[in-house]
Design an enzyme around this catalytic site. Structure first.
Site, PDB file in Angstrom:
ATOM      1  N   LYS A   1     -12.156  -4.865   2.079  1.00  0.00           N
ATOM      2  CA  LYS A   1     -11.593  -3.997   3.116  1.00  0.00           C
ATOM      3  C   LYS A   1     -12.482  -2.764   3.252  1.00  0.00           C
ATOM      4  O   LYS A   1     -12.662  -2.001   2.302  1.00  0.00           O
ATOM      5  CB  LYS A   1     -10.169  -3.594   2.728  1.00  0.00           C
ATOM      6  CG  LYS A   1      -9.516  -2.652   3.731  1.00  0.00           C
ATOM      7  CD  LYS A   1      -8.059  -2.369   3.383  1.00  0.00           C
ATOM      8  CE  LYS A   1      -7.466  -1.338   4.322  1.00  0.00           C
ATOM      9  NZ  LYS A   1      -6.065  -1.036   3.994  1.00  0.00           N
TER      10      LYS A   1
ATOM     11  N   CYS B   1      -3.721   6.139   0.007  1.00  0.00           N
ATOM     12  CA  CYS B   1      -3.187   4.837  -0.409  1.00  0.00           C
ATOM     13  C   CYS B   1      -2.734   4.811  -1.862  1.00  0.00           C
ATOM     14  O   CYS B   1      -2.427   3.750  -2.399  1.00  0.00           O
ATOM     15  CB  CYS B   1      -4.224   3.753  -0.140  1.00  0.00           C
ATOM     16  SG  CYS B   1      -4.714   3.677   1.599  1.00  0.00           S
TER      17      CYS B   1
ATOM     18  N   LYS C   1     -11.804  -7.557   6.159  1.00  0.00           N
ATOM     19  CA  LYS C   1     -11.168  -6.685   7.141  1.00  0.00           C
ATOM     20  C   LYS C   1     -12.020  -5.446   7.371  1.00  0.00           C
ATOM     21  O   LYS C   1     -12.448  -4.831   6.394  1.00  0.00           O
ATOM     22  CB  LYS C   1      -9.803  -6.271   6.594  1.00  0.00           C
ATOM     23  CG  LYS C   1      -9.057  -5.301   7.474  1.00  0.00           C
ATOM     24  CD  LYS C   1      -7.831  -4.808   6.770  1.00  0.00           C
ATOM     25  CE  LYS C   1      -7.218  -3.720   7.640  1.00  0.00           C
ATOM     26  NZ  LYS C   1      -6.124  -3.059   6.997  1.00  0.00           N
TER      27      LYS C   1
ATOM     28  N   ARG D   1      -3.181   3.862  12.471  1.00  0.00           N
ATOM     29  CA  ARG D   1      -2.702   5.079  11.805  1.00  0.00           C
ATOM     30  C   ARG D   1      -1.771   5.864  12.723  1.00  0.00           C
ATOM     31  O   ARG D   1      -0.905   6.604  12.243  1.00  0.00           O
ATOM     32  CB  ARG D   1      -3.884   5.906  11.311  1.00  0.00           C
ATOM     33  CG  ARG D   1      -4.580   5.188  10.161  1.00  0.00           C
ATOM     34  CD  ARG D   1      -5.761   5.912   9.600  1.00  0.00           C
ATOM     35  NE  ARG D   1      -6.490   5.034   8.675  1.00  0.00           N
ATOM     36  CZ  ARG D   1      -7.682   5.294   8.177  1.00  0.00           C
ATOM     37  NH1 ARG D   1      -8.302   6.429   8.504  1.00  0.00           N
ATOM     38  NH2 ARG D   1      -8.263   4.456   7.360  1.00  0.00           N
TER      39      ARG D   1
ATOM     40  N   ARG E   1     -10.905   7.768   3.377  1.00  0.00           N
ATOM     41  CA  ARG E   1     -10.638   6.701   2.403  1.00  0.00           C
ATOM     42  C   ARG E   1     -11.921   6.143   1.784  1.00  0.00           C
ATOM     43  O   ARG E   1     -11.910   5.068   1.187  1.00  0.00           O
ATOM     44  CB  ARG E   1      -9.887   5.559   3.099  1.00  0.00           C
ATOM     45  CG  ARG E   1      -8.567   5.952   3.726  1.00  0.00           C
ATOM     46  CD  ARG E   1      -7.600   4.784   3.714  1.00  0.00           C
ATOM     47  NE  ARG E   1      -6.546   4.869   4.713  1.00  0.00           N
ATOM     48  CZ  ARG E   1      -5.550   5.745   4.691  1.00  0.00           C
ATOM     49  NH1 ARG E   1      -5.506   6.678   3.737  1.00  0.00           N
ATOM     50  NH2 ARG E   1      -4.625   5.734   5.642  1.00  0.00           N
TER      51      ARG E   1
ATOM     52  N   CYS F   1       0.875  -1.172   0.000  1.00  0.00           N
ATOM     53  CA  CYS F   1       0.000   0.000   0.000  1.00  0.00           C
ATOM     54  C   CYS F   1       0.913   1.223   0.000  1.00  0.00           C
ATOM     55  O   CYS F   1       2.112   1.105   0.221  1.00  0.00           O
ATOM     56  CB  CYS F   1      -0.885   0.006   1.235  1.00  0.00           C
ATOM     57  SG  CYS F   1      -2.147   1.290   1.174  1.00  0.00           S
TER      58      CYS F   1
HETATM   59  C1  PBG Z   1      -2.810   0.131   4.695  1.00  0.00           C
HETATM   60  C2  PBG Z   1      -3.377  -0.615   5.845  1.00  0.00           C
HETATM   61  C3  PBG Z   1      -4.160  -0.165   6.913  1.00  0.00           C
HETATM   62  C4  PBG Z   1      -4.353  -1.261   7.746  1.00  0.00           C
HETATM   63  C5  PBG Z   1      -3.712  -2.340   7.163  1.00  0.00           C
HETATM   64  N1  PBG Z   1      -3.130  -1.927   5.978  1.00  0.00           N
HETATM   65  C6  PBG Z   1      -4.644   1.188   7.247  1.00  0.00           C
HETATM   66  C7  PBG Z   1      -5.723   1.813   6.485  1.00  0.00           C
HETATM   67  O1  PBG Z   1      -6.213   1.287   5.484  1.00  0.00           O
HETATM   68  O2  PBG Z   1      -6.056   2.926   6.875  1.00  0.00           O
HETATM   69  C8  PBG Z   1      -5.101  -1.258   9.057  1.00  0.00           C
HETATM   70  C9  PBG Z   1      -4.689  -2.312  10.011  1.00  0.00           C
HETATM   71  C10 PBG Z   1      -5.189  -2.147  11.396  1.00  0.00           C
HETATM   72  O3  PBG Z   1      -5.961  -1.240  11.744  1.00  0.00           O
HETATM   73  O4  PBG Z   1      -4.764  -2.957  12.231  1.00  0.00           O
HETATM   74  N2  PBG Z   1      -3.716   0.775   3.885  1.00  0.00           N
END
Ligand code: PBG
Length: 327
Positions: A196, A131, A249, A206, A218, A121
Site C-alpha cells: 500500500k 493509522c 494499492k 479522506r 503517512r 485501520c
Molecule cells: C485506511 C484506508 C485508506 C484507504 C483504504 N483504507 C486511506 C488511507 O490510507 O489514507 C483508501 C481507499 C481509497 O482511496 O479509495 N487507512
C-alpha cells in the site's frame, strides 16, 4: 516467421463476434468488491461530493443498498466506518457495538449471502487521523498492533467473512492472525493490504471517511511510490505472517507492481482501484472530456490484464450493470 504481406493482424479485428472470440481478458462481477461507507443515524444518505454515486449510509440505507449490490451479482462489500466520536486511541474502532460491528450484523441479518470484508485501520477513528497510536509524535508500531488485533476480533465476533488490515504497521497480519486463532477464528481469511503506497489518489476517500491526518503525512508507514522491489518484500512479509490474499494499492499507477506480484507469488492477488482514480474518471466524463463508460471498462480491464484476480472498486455496481447489458 510469417510476416506481411502474409501476416495481417487486422483479420482478427474485422467483426465483433471474432473480436469477442479472441479476447484475452474478460471482466466479471464475480471478482469485484464494492467499498461502502457506514455512518450513525437513520435515513442518512449523504452524497460524497468527489465520488459521484457513492454515499455515507446509515444502517437502514446500507442494508437496502447491499441488497442491490447482491442483485447485481457482486459477491462482497468492504466496509469503512464513520464513528460518532474520534479520540486519540480510536476507541470506536474496537467497540463491539461500534458502527462497523453493527453494520456487519445488519448485513448478515438482511443479506446473509453477501461476503462482508472489513478494513482494519485506525485512521477513521482517531482524532489525529493517523493509522495508529501516537507516542512522542510518531505512530507507535507495536502498541498499534494490539488495537488492530482487538478490532479484528470484534469484527469476527460480529460475523465478518474476511479481515483486511490496511494500517501498514509491520507485523499487523501476524498480530491479527494470532488474535483470530486464539479466539477460535482459525478459518477466517485475511486479505493483507500488503503493498500500500503513500498516494495522493486517496484524497477523495479522506473526504468520504473524514480521515485526513491532522499533522504530517503517512509516508513513515505507507510505501514510497518509487519502490517496486520493496513491494515484493512487503508482500512476502504479509504471506509469511499468514495472509491468504495479498493486495496492491492503488492500481492505476502501479500496474507494473501488480504484474510483478502476479508473476512471483502463487497467492490470490487483489488490486484496489482507489477513490482518486474513480473521481478522475467521474470528473472528466462529467465535463464531456472522456467517455466515462469506455474509460472505466478500459481501466478495469487493464487492472485485470496486469494480473489482478480481485478488484476492489467504487465502479463495481455500474460495471456489473454494464456487463449484464452486454450478455
Ligand atoms: C485506511 C484506508 C485508506 C484507504 C483504504 N483504507 C486511506 C488511507 O490510507 O489514507 C483508501 C481507499 C481509497 O482511496 O479509495 N487507512
Amino acid at each position: 516467421m510469417v510476416s506481411f504481406p502474409e501476416l495481417r493482424l487486422r483479420r482478427l479485428r474485422g467483426q465483433e463476434p471474432l473480436r469477442n472470440m479472441v479476447r484475452e481478458t474478460r471482466l466479471s462481477a464475480a471478482e469485484f468488491v464494492y467499498p461502502m461507507f457506514v455512518t450513525h443515524g437513520e435515513g442518512v444518505r449523504d452524497a460524497i461530493e468527489p465520488m459521484p454515486g457513492c454515499f455515507q449510509l446509515s444502517l437502514d440505507q446500507l442494508t437496502e443498498e447491499v441488497g442491490e449490490v447482491a442483485s447485481l451479482g457482486i459477491p462482497a462489500v468492504l466496509l469503512f466506518g464513520l464513528p460518532a466520536e474520534k479520540d486519540p486511541v480510536g476507541s470506536e474502532g474496537y467497540d463491539p457495538e461500534g458502527i462497523i460491528q453493527e453494520a456487519i450484523r445488519s448485513i448478515k441479518r438482511t443479506t446473509p449471502g453477501m461476503m462482508v470484508i472489513t478494513d482494519v485501520c485506525m485512521c477513521e477513528y482517531t482524532d489525529h487521523g493517523h493509522c495508529g497510536i501516537i507516542e512522542n509524535g510518531i505512530v507507535d508500531n507495536d502498541k498499534t498492533l494490539e488495537l488492530l488485533a482487538r478490532t479484528a476480533v470484534t469484527h469476527a465476533q460480529a460475523g465478518a467473512d474476511m479481515i483486511a488490515p490496511s494500517a501498514m504497521m509491520d507485523g499487523q497480519v501476524w498480530a491479527i492472525r494470532q488474535a483470530l486463532n486464539d479466539t477460535g477464528y482459525t478459518d477466517l481469511p485475511i486479505m493483507g493490504y500488503a503493498a500500500k503506497y503513500a498516494s495522493a489518489f486517496y484524497g477523495p476517500f479522506r473526504v468520504a471517511a473524514g480521515s485526513t491526518p491532522q499533522f504530517g503525512d503517512r509516508r513513515s508507514y505507507q510505501m514510497d511510490p518509487a519502490n517496486a522491489r520493496m513491494a515484493m518484500r512487503e508482500i512476502e512479509a504479509d504471506i509469511a505472517e499468514g495472509a491468504d490474499i495479498v493486495m496492491v494499492k492503488p492500481a492505476m499507477a502501479y500496474l507494473d507492481v501488480i504484474r510483478r506480484a502476479k508473476d512471483r507469488f502463487d497467492y490470490p492477488l487483489a488490486a484496489y482501484n482507489v477513490s482518486g482514480e474513480y473521481s478522475m474518471i467521474k470528473a472528466a466524463s462529467r465535463q464531456g472530456w472522456i467517455d466515462g463508460k469506455n474509460a472505466t471498462m478500459e481501466l478495469l480491464t487493464g487492472i485485470k490484464r496486469a494480473g489482478a484476480d480481485i478488484i476492489l472498486t467504487y465502479h463495481a455496481k455500474e460495471v456489473a450493470q454494464w456487463l449484464r447489458e452486454i450478455e
